[in-house]
Design a protein around this motif. Structure first.
Motif, PDB file in Angstrom:
ATOM      1  N   GLN A  30       1.991   1.873  -3.493  1.00  0.00           N
ATOM      2  CA  GLN A  30       0.871   2.377  -4.296  1.00  0.00           C
ATOM      3  C   GLN A  30       0.575   3.835  -3.983  1.00  0.00           C
ATOM      4  OE1 GLN A  30      -2.352  -0.333  -3.555  1.00  0.00           O
ATOM      5  NE2 GLN A  30      -1.501  -1.945  -4.866  1.00  0.00           N
ATOM      6  N   LEU A  31       0.735   4.187  -2.680  1.00  0.00           N
ATOM      7  CA  LEU A  31       0.496   5.574  -2.280  1.00  0.00           C
ATOM      8  C   LEU A  31       1.484   6.514  -2.968  1.00  0.00           C
ATOM      9  CD1 LEU A  31      -0.811   7.768  -0.505  1.00  0.00           C
ATOM     10  CD2 LEU A  31       0.838   7.160   1.289  1.00  0.00           C
ATOM     11  N   SER A  55       0.820  -1.220   0.000  1.00  0.00           N
ATOM     12  CA  SER A  55       0.000   0.000   0.000  1.00  0.00           C
ATOM     13  C   SER A  55       0.847   1.260   0.000  1.00  0.00           C
ATOM     14  CB  SER A  55      -0.928  -0.011   1.213  1.00  0.00           C
ATOM     15  OG  SER A  55      -0.179  -0.129   2.412  1.00  0.00           O
ATOM     16  N   SER A  80       4.008   9.770 -13.329  1.00  0.00           N
ATOM     17  CA  SER A  80       3.235   8.593 -13.740  1.00  0.00           C
ATOM     18  C   SER A  80       1.875   8.999 -14.307  1.00  0.00           C
ATOM     19  CB  SER A  80       3.052   7.634 -12.555  1.00  0.00           C
ATOM     20  OG  SER A  80       2.231   8.213 -11.564  1.00  0.00           O
ATOM     21  N   HIS A  81       1.253  10.027 -13.718  1.00  0.00           N
ATOM     22  CA  HIS A  81      -0.034  10.501 -14.228  1.00  0.00           C
ATOM     23  C   HIS A  81       0.152  11.208 -15.579  1.00  0.00           C
ATOM     24  CE1 HIS A  81      -2.456   9.572 -10.673  1.00  0.00           C
ATOM     25  NE2 HIS A  81      -1.407   9.928  -9.951  1.00  0.00           N
ATOM     26  N   LYS A  88      -8.869   9.260 -12.913  1.00  0.00           N
ATOM     27  CA  LYS A  88      -7.952   9.364 -11.772  1.00  0.00           C
ATOM     28  C   LYS A  88      -6.860  10.396 -12.043  1.00  0.00           C
ATOM     29  CE  LYS A  88      -8.526   4.575 -10.209  1.00  0.00           C
ATOM     30  NZ  LYS A  88      -7.863   3.256 -10.006  1.00  0.00           N
ATOM     31  N   ASP A  89      -6.369  10.415 -13.284  1.00  0.00           N
ATOM     32  CA  ASP A  89      -5.331  11.393 -13.639  1.00  0.00           C
ATOM     33  C   ASP A  89      -5.891  12.820 -13.586  1.00  0.00           C
ATOM     34  OD1 ASP A  89      -3.534   9.283 -14.139  1.00  0.00           O
ATOM     35  OD2 ASP A  89      -4.339   9.056 -16.162  1.00  0.00           O
ATOM     36  N   SER A 129       0.803   8.660 -18.275  1.00  0.00           N
ATOM     37  CA  SER A 129      -0.435   7.947 -18.598  1.00  0.00           C
ATOM     38  C   SER A 129      -1.255   8.730 -19.627  1.00  0.00           C
ATOM     39  CB  SER A 129      -1.256   7.729 -17.316  1.00  0.00           C
ATOM     40  OG  SER A 129      -2.505   7.154 -17.631  1.00  0.00           O
ATOM     41  N   GLN A 143       3.128   5.899  -5.663  1.00  0.00           N
ATOM     42  CA  GLN A 143       2.869   5.869  -7.106  1.00  0.00           C
ATOM     43  C   GLN A 143       1.716   6.795  -7.467  1.00  0.00           C
ATOM     44  OE1 GLN A 143       4.731   4.194  -9.262  1.00  0.00           O
ATOM     45  NE2 GLN A 143       3.553   4.816 -11.049  1.00  0.00           N
ATOM     46  N   SER A 144       0.698   6.816  -6.600  1.00  0.00           N
ATOM     47  CA  SER A 144      -0.461   7.672  -6.873  1.00  0.00           C
ATOM     48  C   SER A 144      -0.111   9.149  -6.726  1.00  0.00           C
ATOM     49  CB  SER A 144      -1.615   7.324  -5.930  1.00  0.00           C
ATOM     50  OG  SER A 144      -1.268   7.624  -4.584  1.00  0.00           O
ATOM     51  N   TYR A 179      -6.364  13.865 -10.042  1.00  0.00           N
ATOM     52  CA  TYR A 179      -5.047  14.106  -9.427  1.00  0.00           C
ATOM     53  C   TYR A 179      -4.567  15.536  -9.727  1.00  0.00           C
ATOM     54  CZ  TYR A 179       0.028  13.870  -8.849  1.00  0.00           C
ATOM     55  OH  TYR A 179       1.322  14.133  -8.498  1.00  0.00           O
TER      56      TYR A 179
END
Length: 240
Positions: free
Chosen positions: A192-193, A189, A201-202, A214-215, A205, A195-196, A218
């Protein structure tokens, strides 16, 4: 909205009056053009109709240039005392923040529009992915709004432009690099946190042509949070 637009136009005019806009535009086009077309990534040699190299170079260029654009926004107003004068003219803190934010984003939009010849040239090489190109520009714009909001917040907490620049760069560093590095070194987790929280990464994407809600949430969240903190910082003067 009229007041916000007036402030935005004033900021944009100030950029061009002081040559800052010309310097930023020249450097942005110079860096992005040099690394896109010449140094190590010659599109003509690769022979592929793609702008992925440009989007990558532009994301790094804007990462450095946006703090330079926003560093004087409120820091200079505080230092020269014009901030209090400005806010006595029936202008709210929120209108001032949003006006300066809009003025900076408009300058970034002008810089991105100036790269449209890249699109025309690359499209002549081969079959350019129009959807991917539009998403790439959308990713740059969303990233720019997030960094602009961070820069305005950094400028709101100091009277020193250099401190504002370094603060914005430091905060941006976490989103641009550090969270991504931490995501690679942690699992579960926590990984993942991180990464988010990684802006890269966004951005990657979206620049691949995938628009995920989600992007969008964000980038919108960082932008709103940055502007809110900037307004909150300004409001503290009432209690000083």
């Amino acid at each position: 909205m009229k007041t916000i637009w007036i402030i935005a136009k004033r900021e944009l005019a100030t950029f061009f009056d002081s040559l800052i806009a010309y310097i930023i535009l020249g450097l942005f086009l110079g860096f992005s053009g040099f690394f896109t077309w010449l140094y190590g990534n010659d599109i003509f040699l690769v022979g592929q109709a793609t702008l992925r190299v440009f989007f990558n170079v532009a994301s790094w260029s804007l990462f450095f240039f946006i703090p330079a654009i926003t560093m004087k926004m409120l820091a200079e107003e505080r230092k020269t005392g014009t901030l209090e004068l400005l806010l006595t003219k029936s202008i709210t803190d929120r209108q001032l923040i949003l006006g300066k934010f809009l003025g900076s984003v408009l300058l970034v939009c002008i810089a991105l529009l100036a790269t449209l010849p890249y699109v025309i040239t690359v499209s002549n090489i081969g079959d350019l992915d129009n959807g991917g190109t539009i998403c790439g520009y959308l990713g740059l714009l969303l990233m720019s709004t997030a960094y602009t909001a961070i820069g305005i917040f950094a400028s709101s907490i100091t009277t020193n432009q250099i401190v504002a620049f370094m603060t914005a760069l430091l905060i941006g560093l976490f989103f641009h690099i550090i969270f991504g590095v931490l995501a690679q070194n942690f699992t579960g987790s926590l990984g993942q946190l991180f990464q988010s929280l990684s802006l890269q990464s966004h951005f990657e994407s979206i620049s691949r042509g995938v628009i995920d809600s989600k992007d969008l949430v964000y980038f919108l969240s960082i932008t709103v949070l940055g502007l809110y903190l900037g307004e909150w910082s300004l409001s503290k003067r009432h209690f000083a």
